[in-house]
Design a protein around this motif. Sequence first.
Motif, short mmCIF file in Angstrom:
data_model
loop_
_atom_site.label_atom_id
_atom_site.label_comp_id
_atom_site.label_asym_id
_atom_site.label_seq_id
_atom_site.Cartn_x
_atom_site.Cartn_y
_atom_site.Cartn_z
N ALA A 242 51.87 39.14 37.00
CA ALA A 242 52.92 40.15 36.97
C ALA A 242 53.01 40.82 38.33
O ALA A 242 52.00 41.19 38.92
N ASP A 243 54.23 40.95 38.83
CA ASP A 243 54.44 41.58 40.13
C ASP A 243 55.53 42.63 39.96
O ASP A 243 56.70 42.32 39.76
N GLN B 282 41.05 42.67 34.66
CA GLN B 282 42.06 41.64 34.45
C GLN B 282 42.49 41.63 32.98
O GLN B 282 41.67 41.78 32.07
N ILE B 283 43.80 41.49 32.82
CA ILE B 283 44.39 41.48 31.47
C ILE B 283 45.09 40.15 31.28
O ILE B 283 45.90 39.74 32.14
N LEU B 284 44.81 39.49 30.18
CA LEU B 284 45.56 38.29 29.85
C LEU B 284 46.62 38.67 28.82
O LEU B 284 46.30 39.11 27.71
N PRO C 53 48.74 49.63 37.07
CA PRO C 53 48.87 49.01 38.40
C PRO C 53 47.53 48.60 39.00
O PRO C 53 47.48 47.77 39.89
N GLU C 54 46.44 49.16 38.51
CA GLU C 54 45.13 48.83 39.07
C GLU C 54 44.58 47.52 38.51
O GLU C 54 43.58 47.00 39.00
N LYS C 55 45.25 46.96 37.50
CA LYS C 55 44.74 45.74 36.88
C LYS C 55 45.56 44.52 37.31
O LYS C 55 46.75 44.64 37.63
N THR C 56 44.91 43.35 37.29
CA THR C 56 45.63 42.09 37.45
C THR C 56 46.13 41.65 36.08
O THR C 56 45.34 41.55 35.14
N VAL C 57 47.44 41.43 35.98
CA VAL C 57 48.00 41.01 34.69
C VAL C 57 48.42 39.55 34.78
O VAL C 57 49.33 39.19 35.54
#
Lengths: 348, 348
Positions: A232-233, A196-198, A215-219
């Motif tokens: 982010a989508d 996860q990235i903030l 794309p593999e991370k939740t942003v």
Amino acid sequence: MSQERTEGDLRNTGLSLKHDREWDYELDRIVSEVKERGATSVGLQFPEGLKRRGPAVVDDLRSELPDDVSVLLSGEHCYGACDLDTDLMRRTDVFVHFGHSPMKESEKIIYVPLFSNVDVFPIMEQAFDEKLDPPGEDEDVGLVTTAQHMNKFDEMREWLEDRGYTVHTRRGDERLTHEGQVLGCNYASADVDADQILYVGGGKFHPLGLAMEHPEKTVVIADPVNNSLDLADSEQFMKQRYAAVHRAMDADTWGVIFSTKIGQGRWETAQEIVESNDDAYMITMDEVTPDRLTNFGLDAYVNTACPRITTDDGPQFKQPILTPQEYRIAVGDESLEDLEFDTFHGTW
Amino acid sequence: MSQERTEGDLRNTGLSLKHDREWDYELDRIVSEVKERGATSVGLQFPEGLKRRGPAVVDDLRSELPDDVSVLLSGEHCYGACDLDTDLMRRTDVFVHFGHSPMKESEKIIYVPLFSNVDVFPIMEQAFDEKLDPPGEDEDVGLVTTAQHMNKFDEMREWLEDRGYTVHTRRGDERLTHEGQVLGCNYASADVDADQILYVGGGKFHPLGLAMEHPEKTVVIADPVNNSLDLADSEQFMKQRYAAVHRAMDADTWGVIFSTKIGQGRWETAQEIVESNDDAYMITMDEVTPDRLTNFGLDAYVNTACPRITTDDGPQFKQPILTPQEYRIAVGDESLEDLEFDTFHGTW
């Protein structure tokens, strides 16, 4: 030194813009550097949102500098540190670039980064409550932000650590000045060991690129200026890119755009395309706009300049405009499944 | 040399554009000069109306030149010989500028003037019948035309002489290549000893400037492209200028525009204004457009670049934009009665 304060002299008050952002534009540093170098001409370049402050900054400089020093404002559009007004730079002894962090240091250039003083922690608190996985589930979090919030970066990191996270940060590559900094064209600093990235910053374009590049991370997007929170989508965005590539597959003729902006030139990339395709033509220009391309009447364009022109302004162009990789997909050299966000590395 | 002919190879056919204009773009001369100089890069610059021909001209050059020569198209807007793409010029060994007559000769630049082949005499016949004073009443006539009809200039002169006129022509100043040539910014070649001037050429802007610059003369407009005939009437135009000057009289702050285009810079003029007015700020830019000025938020602008920007595009700017003389009128240094058309002399 004059004790007068004009509207543009914000050494004490800060430069109040909308969204309660304040800037300190470091008049004293500019004045002393100009005097030290014995400069007789000073060029000032502001990004669009700060141009209105230009005349008052000129007033301040005029009042503090000797009478024989002329101060010139750049009237060119300015979209980043990649976009220095090289013409004005050539004409002046000292060139001051406001609003972006240095992309490359130079004797002649004074960079004045202009940090935001908006409070980033309320929206980070909300991100912690609503979007981030709690440290108990996933203790790793990557932290990135834009140049204007870099002055708060250490505090942000501590804030997250206080809540139990292990904060992963890195400095991307030499295009980026600071650890944790992202540009609209470079997200290398998010290449950290966390799922996860903030992202703390305004706008929707930076985090979209970030999500596509990783794309593999939740942003998680925490926008302290508009006080908004989101994930982010990139799906909608990818559809737009697929559509552009598909339209360009029918193209017989190609314009390959090489930008003359100092930090946006990818000559080898452009040259490679032109050399491998008899129906591709190299077109050089400073700012890349739809009206500059229309008259060439080519079927499609490849933009080797700023990737944001392709992705953000693409729909404004009459013909499909692709990134270099999208071009390779359109002509069959790569597969559509491999589509990545176009990023820009290095300086100049 | 290849015997193939592509769409862009117009050595035999001429380049057929709308209005039946044809151009010979002198491929052989370009090829031999590029070879002679051992150039490995060639830059091509076309005015807007000819940009569409650029790719095919590149095809021709590629087929005639060695493989290691790269050919680049300028994607910058181009409005005249004053407006050379200096960035592309710096990047290439040979720079070919199409569509305008030379403003200044240079080793590096090949000028390809591209003459129109439209027949000018039917509309001259009509001008003779309907608008010009007959030779019996006034035997003196001045003759001027634009670069694209210069190849017919001697024939035009003879045609008028055959009808009994004494034809007065001159070469204006060093900004103009040919005797009898006018530019949108320079009508010095009309400064001849005749009360009537025959202007052979298209558009309404050249003759308007001509009429304003020479208000004591009758200017007959014979437009062979649109086959139209008229007398230049500057009254409406003067009203527009008066209105702009009046609006600017309320201005507290001024932006003074200095153009970085090679043939449009009037540094002393710009510098003089900034030095004499504490509320004037020098702004440098390449192309002068409304969106480049908006963000500065100044009350009015003085344009020292191409005069046609002020007069033709003026209404598109949100704030009043004045010529240097109009500025002096607005601040009370000159009288409104003295208003003249802004003209541009010299080269660079």
